[in-house]
Scaffold this motif. Structure first.
Motif, mmCIF file in Angstrom:
data_model
loop_
_atom_site.group_PDB
_atom_site.id
_atom_site.type_symbol
_atom_site.label_atom_id
_atom_site.label_comp_id
_atom_site.label_asym_id
_atom_site.label_seq_id
_atom_site.Cartn_x
_atom_site.Cartn_y
_atom_site.Cartn_z
ATOM 1 N N ILE A 150 0.829 -1.201 0.000
ATOM 2 C CA ILE A 150 0.000 0.000 0.000
ATOM 3 C C ILE A 150 0.865 1.254 0.000
ATOM 4 N N GLN A 151 1.963 1.230 0.742
ATOM 5 C CA GLN A 151 2.806 2.414 0.887
ATOM 6 C C GLN A 151 3.684 2.679 -0.331
ATOM 7 N N ASN A 152 4.208 1.607 -0.944
ATOM 8 C CA ASN A 152 5.233 1.785 -1.973
ATOM 9 C C ASN A 152 4.809 1.406 -3.389
ATOM 10 N N ASP A 153 3.872 0.497 -3.507
ATOM 11 C CA ASP A 153 3.581 -0.063 -4.826
ATOM 12 C C ASP A 153 2.180 0.273 -5.343
ATOM 13 N N THR A 154 1.526 1.241 -4.731
ATOM 14 C CA THR A 154 0.162 1.582 -5.123
ATOM 15 C C THR A 154 0.135 2.798 -6.037
ATOM 16 N N VAL A 155 -0.631 2.703 -7.093
ATOM 17 C CA VAL A 155 -0.892 3.848 -7.966
ATOM 18 C C VAL A 155 -2.359 4.226 -7.780
ATOM 19 N N TRP A 156 -2.594 5.424 -7.268
ATOM 20 C CA TRP A 156 -3.960 5.868 -6.996
ATOM 21 C C TRP A 156 -4.518 6.538 -8.243
ATOM 22 N N LEU A 157 -5.647 6.041 -8.716
ATOM 23 C CA LEU A 157 -6.274 6.603 -9.911
ATOM 24 C C LEU A 157 -7.440 7.497 -9.506
ATOM 25 N N GLY A 158 -7.388 8.723 -9.953
ATOM 26 C CA GLY A 158 -8.467 9.654 -9.641
ATOM 27 C C GLY A 158 -9.624 9.491 -10.605
ATOM 28 N N THR A 159 -10.592 10.373 -10.484
ATOM 29 C CA THR A 159 -11.763 10.343 -11.356
ATOM 30 C C THR A 159 -11.372 10.670 -12.790
ATOM 31 N N LEU A 160 -11.945 9.959 -13.727
ATOM 32 C CA LEU A 160 -11.688 10.206 -15.141
ATOM 33 C C LEU A 160 -12.397 11.495 -15.552
ATOM 34 N N THR A 161 -11.639 12.488 -15.966
ATOM 35 C CA THR A 161 -12.214 13.804 -16.285
ATOM 36 C C THR A 161 -11.537 14.396 -17.515
ATOM 37 N N GLY A 162 -12.066 15.537 -17.944
ATOM 38 C CA GLY A 162 -11.435 16.333 -18.990
ATOM 39 C C GLY A 162 -11.210 15.588 -20.287
#
Length: 204
Positions: free
Chosen positions: A57-69
């Motif tokens: 969770i600390q090192n290998d996670t890529v957080w994807l935000g809301t698809l926009t624009g």
């Protein structure tokens, strides 16, 4: 591994730990193999409560935000363009306007675009605003399709349809509702020997 949250909704804790542990081992080996897991952010707490590796969770996670624009626009129009189709006048604007009022609507967008593709104008090679309005848009397309299918069932079939659908959802008690896989044999056993019911289950 898509929908990785099902590890927490469908598996016992000892199975979770063993399975995830083996995946982490593979990820730590020097290999060309890479493992990518997709998981809804709401289930991060489940990962931590299961006492799995916090380093992931600390090192290998890529957080994807809301698809926009522009990314959202591309996700909507590019698949059709790759097939040689364009969005007709006003259609994209209608879609984007409706999306603004709906949260977490990517599944609805997928369903709506699929319906638009089915009703595409093959002569003009375009998806049209008229077709979008006929399916009630983002907000109503899935509801309209569901009501059409449900409305064609007999009163007895409607009762069975409700029972089967409830079997395919895991109701979270104070948690998040998620889908629940069921073996077809289990559903068939629920339906007994009545031929019509058996046929309906086979189409689930």
């Amino acid at each position: 591994i898509d929908q990785f949250e099902e590890v927490f909704t469908l598996c016992k804790r000892e199975v979770q730990q063993q399975f995830v542990g083996e995946l982490i081992k593979v990820g730590q080996e020097k290999s060309l193999l890479a493992i990518v897991m997709t998981m809804r952010a709401e289930f991060v707490d489940d990962w931590i409560r299961a006492e799995l590796s916090t380093k992931v969770i600390q090192n290998d996670t890529v957080w994807l935000g809301t698809l926009t624009g522009e990314n959202l626009r591309a996700a909507i129009v590019e698949p059709a363009r790759k097939q040689g189709y364009e969005f007709g006048p006003g259609l994209l604007e209608l879609l984007l306007s409706d999306i603004k009022t709906e949260k977490n609507c990517l599944p609805l967008i997928e369903f709506t675009l699929t319906e638009l593709w089915r009703q595409r104008d093959k002569d003009k090679r375009e998806l049209t605003a008229a077709a979008y309005m006929s399916i009630d848009g983002i907000k109503g397309s899935l509801n309209k399709q569901s009501e059409n299918v449900y409305g064609k069932l007999t009163p007895a079939d409607k009762i069975w349809a409700k029972r089967f659908c409830l079997q395919l959802v895991r109701i979270g008690r104070g948690e998040i509702n998620t889908r629940q896989r069921r073996q077809r044999s289990i559903l068939l056993k629920m339906g007994g020997e009545e031929p019509r019911t058996q046929k309906m289950i086979a189409n689930v």
